[in-house]
Design a protein around this motif. Structure first.
Motif, PDB file in Angstrom:
ATOM      1  N   ALA A   1      -6.475  34.530 -40.115  1.00 56.59           N
ATOM      2  CA  ALA A   1      -5.244  33.744 -39.968  1.00 56.59           C
ATOM      3  C   ALA A   1      -5.629  32.390 -39.378  1.00 56.59           C
ATOM      4  N   PRO A   2      -4.893  31.329 -39.728  1.00 53.88           N
ATOM      5  CA  PRO A   2      -5.262  29.999 -39.207  1.00 53.88           C
ATOM      6  C   PRO A   2      -5.443  29.953 -37.687  1.00 53.88           C
ATOM      7  N   VAL A   3      -4.525  30.557 -36.942  1.00 50.47           N
ATOM      8  CA  VAL A   3      -4.646  30.532 -35.479  1.00 50.47           C
ATOM      9  C   VAL A   3      -5.823  31.384 -35.026  1.00 50.47           C
ATOM     10  N   GLY A   4      -6.082  32.491 -35.715  1.00 47.13           N
ATOM     11  CA  GLY A   4      -7.216  33.343 -35.375  1.00 47.13           C
ATOM     12  C   GLY A   4      -8.531  32.601 -35.505  1.00 47.13           C
ATOM     13  N   THR A   5      -8.695  31.918 -36.632  1.00 47.65           N
ATOM     14  CA  THR A   5      -9.904  31.121 -36.840  1.00 47.65           C
ATOM     15  C   THR A   5     -10.004  30.017 -35.789  1.00 47.65           C
ATOM     16  N   ALA A   6      -8.861  29.427 -35.456  1.00 44.69           N
ATOM     17  CA  ALA A   6      -8.850  28.295 -34.527  1.00 44.69           C
ATOM     18  C   ALA A   6      -9.327  28.668 -33.134  1.00 44.69           C
ATOM     19  N   ILE A   7      -8.951  29.843 -32.637  1.00 39.93           N
ATOM     20  CA  ILE A   7      -9.229  30.149 -31.229  1.00 39.93           C
ATOM     21  C   ILE A   7     -10.614  30.735 -30.982  1.00 39.93           C
ATOM     22  N   LEU A   8     -11.275  31.251 -32.010  1.00 40.90           N
ATOM     23  CA  LEU A   8     -12.584  31.884 -31.823  1.00 40.90           C
ATOM     24  C   LEU A   8     -13.565  30.924 -31.146  1.00 40.90           C
ATOM     25  N   GLY A   9     -14.188  31.396 -30.070  1.00 37.92           N
ATOM     26  CA  GLY A   9     -15.251  30.626 -29.425  1.00 37.92           C
ATOM     27  C   GLY A   9     -14.794  29.642 -28.371  1.00 37.92           C
ATOM     28  N   PHE A  10     -13.483  29.450 -28.237  1.00 33.52           N
ATOM     29  CA  PHE A  10     -13.004  28.507 -27.231  1.00 33.52           C
ATOM     30  C   PHE A  10     -12.897  29.186 -25.867  1.00 33.52           C
ATOM     31  N   ARG A  11     -12.770  28.361 -24.823  1.00 31.73           N
ATOM     32  CA  ARG A  11     -12.771  28.842 -23.442  1.00 31.73           C
ATOM     33  C   ARG A  11     -11.420  28.635 -22.778  1.00 31.73           C
ATOM     34  N   GLU A  12     -11.239  29.314 -21.645  1.00 30.90           N
ATOM     35  CA  GLU A  12     -10.050  29.075 -20.829  1.00 30.90           C
ATOM     36  C   GLU A  12      -9.974  27.585 -20.506  1.00 30.90           C
ATOM     37  N   GLY A  13      -8.774  27.028 -20.624  1.00 27.59           N
ATOM     38  CA  GLY A  13      -8.566  25.617 -20.314  1.00 27.59           C
ATOM     39  C   GLY A  13      -8.734  24.695 -21.509  1.00 27.59           C
ATOM     40  N   ASP A  14      -9.370  25.185 -22.582  1.00 25.89           N
ATOM     41  CA  ASP A  14      -9.557  24.349 -23.771  1.00 25.89           C
ATOM     42  C   ASP A  14      -8.227  24.125 -24.484  1.00 25.89           C
ATOM     43  N   VAL A  15      -8.108  22.969 -25.111  1.00 22.07           N
ATOM     44  CA  VAL A  15      -6.973  22.672 -25.980  1.00 22.07           C
ATOM     45  C   VAL A  15      -7.490  22.652 -27.411  1.00 22.07           C
ATOM     46  N   ILE A  16      -6.805  23.394 -28.263  1.00 16.53           N
ATOM     47  CA  ILE A  16      -7.219  23.540 -29.654  1.00 16.53           C
ATOM     48  C   ILE A  16      -6.173  22.866 -30.526  1.00 16.53           C
ATOM     49  N   GLU A  17      -6.622  21.977 -31.404  1.00 14.92           N
ATOM     50  CA  GLU A  17      -5.724  21.391 -32.407  1.00 14.92           C
ATOM     51  C   GLU A  17      -6.173  21.921 -33.752  1.00 14.92           C
ATOM     52  N   TRP A  18      -5.226  22.426 -34.536  1.00 19.60           N
ATOM     53  CA  TRP A  18      -5.584  23.102 -35.765  1.00 19.60           C
ATOM     54  C   TRP A  18      -4.500  22.909 -36.811  1.00 19.60           C
ATOM     55  N   GLU A  19      -4.940  22.704 -38.040  1.00 16.56           N
ATOM     56  CA  GLU A  19      -3.999  22.592 -39.156  1.00 16.56           C
ATOM     57  C   GLU A  19      -3.518  23.982 -39.557  1.00 16.56           C
ATOM     58  N   VAL A  20      -2.204  24.129 -39.653  1.00 17.22           N
ATOM     59  CA  VAL A  20      -1.598  25.369 -40.140  1.00 17.22           C
ATOM     60  C   VAL A  20      -0.652  24.990 -41.281  1.00 17.22           C
ATOM     61  N   PRO A  21      -0.157  25.984 -42.033  1.00 19.52           N
ATOM     62  CA  PRO A  21       0.714  25.642 -43.167  1.00 19.52           C
ATOM     63  C   PRO A  21       1.908  24.750 -42.791  1.00 19.52           C
ATOM     64  N   ASP A  22       2.426  24.876 -41.562  1.00 21.00           N
ATOM     65  CA  ASP A  22       3.586  24.074 -41.146  1.00 21.00           C
ATOM     66  C   ASP A  22       3.219  22.730 -40.538  1.00 21.00           C
ATOM     67  N   GLY A  23       1.950  22.385 -40.488  1.00 25.67           N
ATOM     68  CA  GLY A  23       1.540  21.120 -39.868  1.00 25.67           C
ATOM     69  C   GLY A  23       0.354  21.323 -38.956  1.00 25.67           C
ATOM     70  N   ARG A  24       0.476  20.792 -37.737  1.00 23.49           N
ATOM     71  CA  ARG A  24      -0.636  20.860 -36.786  1.00 23.49           C
ATOM     72  C   ARG A  24      -0.132  21.508 -35.500  1.00 23.49           C
ATOM     73  N   VAL A  25      -0.907  22.451 -34.968  1.00 24.12           N
ATOM     74  CA  VAL A  25      -0.542  23.060 -33.695  1.00 24.12           C
ATOM     75  C   VAL A  25      -1.528  22.617 -32.619  1.00 24.12           C
ATOM     76  N   ARG A  26      -1.006  22.554 -31.393  1.00 21.23           N
ATOM     77  CA  ARG A  26      -1.844  22.251 -30.239  1.00 21.23           C
ATOM     78  C   ARG A  26      -1.647  23.387 -29.247  1.00 21.23           C
ATOM     79  N   LEU A  27      -2.715  24.145 -29.040  1.00 22.26           N
ATOM     80  CA  LEU A  27      -2.652  25.308 -28.169  1.00 22.26           C
ATOM     81  C   LEU A  27      -3.607  25.140 -27.004  1.00 22.26           C
ATOM     82  N   GLU A  28      -3.167  25.565 -25.835  1.00 21.17           N
ATOM     83  CA  GLU A  28      -4.055  25.612 -24.678  1.00 21.17           C
ATOM     84  C   GLU A  28      -4.405  27.068 -24.415  1.00 21.17           C
ATOM     85  N   VAL A  29      -5.686  27.331 -24.210  1.00 18.74           N
ATOM     86  CA  VAL A  29      -6.128  28.673 -23.842  1.00 18.74           C
ATOM     87  C   VAL A  29      -5.863  28.810 -22.346  1.00 18.74           C
ATOM     88  N   GLU A  30      -4.799  29.534 -21.992  1.00 24.51           N
ATOM     89  CA  GLU A  30      -4.438  29.658 -20.580  1.00 24.51           C
ATOM     90  C   GLU A  30      -5.313  30.661 -19.848  1.00 24.51           C
TER      91      GLU A  30
END
Length: 137
Positions: A94-123
């Protein structure tokens, strides 16, 4: 420049096998496979015992925050056969699944998804198999 991401050698091997099988048996769009393959190629591969405990690995349970909506979500990153949205188990494909792999706590991930772009923080990483000593998950 993209952030350095970490992945265990076991996860890399399993995910590359998954990509190869999917390419062989699934016709149609392969964009999600290309995205995952690109992430694997840029990842720093380490032994399971040496992966930092604040890194999202396969089967990790993580708390994420959508920086645009402030919505919080908890996901477990799983292989496609274990995916179940009712249990918040999200596939690595899944787009979000691929996006979060390998990131750390505190990281901000920007990723293209079918609805546009998401910005997620790994809390928080609630559970990481390697940190718990579960090296074979």
């Amino acid at each position: 420049m993209p952030r350095q991401i970490f992945i265990t050698a076991i996860d890399q091997e399993r995910l590359q096998k998954l990509i190869n099988e999917a390419k062989e048996f699934n016709a149609g769009s392969k964009e999600y496979l290309k995205n995952l393959e690109r992430e694997l190629k840029r990842a720093h591969v380490v032994a399971s015992e040496k992966i930092p405990h604040n890194v999202i690995t396969m089967n990790s349970k993580v708390s994420l925050k959508d920086l645009d909506s402030a919505e919080k979500m908890i996901y477990t990153l799983v292989y496609p056969s274990d995916a179940n949205l009712l249990e918040n188990k999200i596939s690595i494909l899944a787009p979000v699944g691929t996006a979060i792999l390998g990131f750390r706590e505190g990281d901000v991930i920007e990723w293209e998804v079918p609805d546009g772009r998401v910005r997620l923080e790994v809390e928080k990483i609630i559970y990481q198999p390697e940190a718990a000593g579960d090296f074979d998950l």
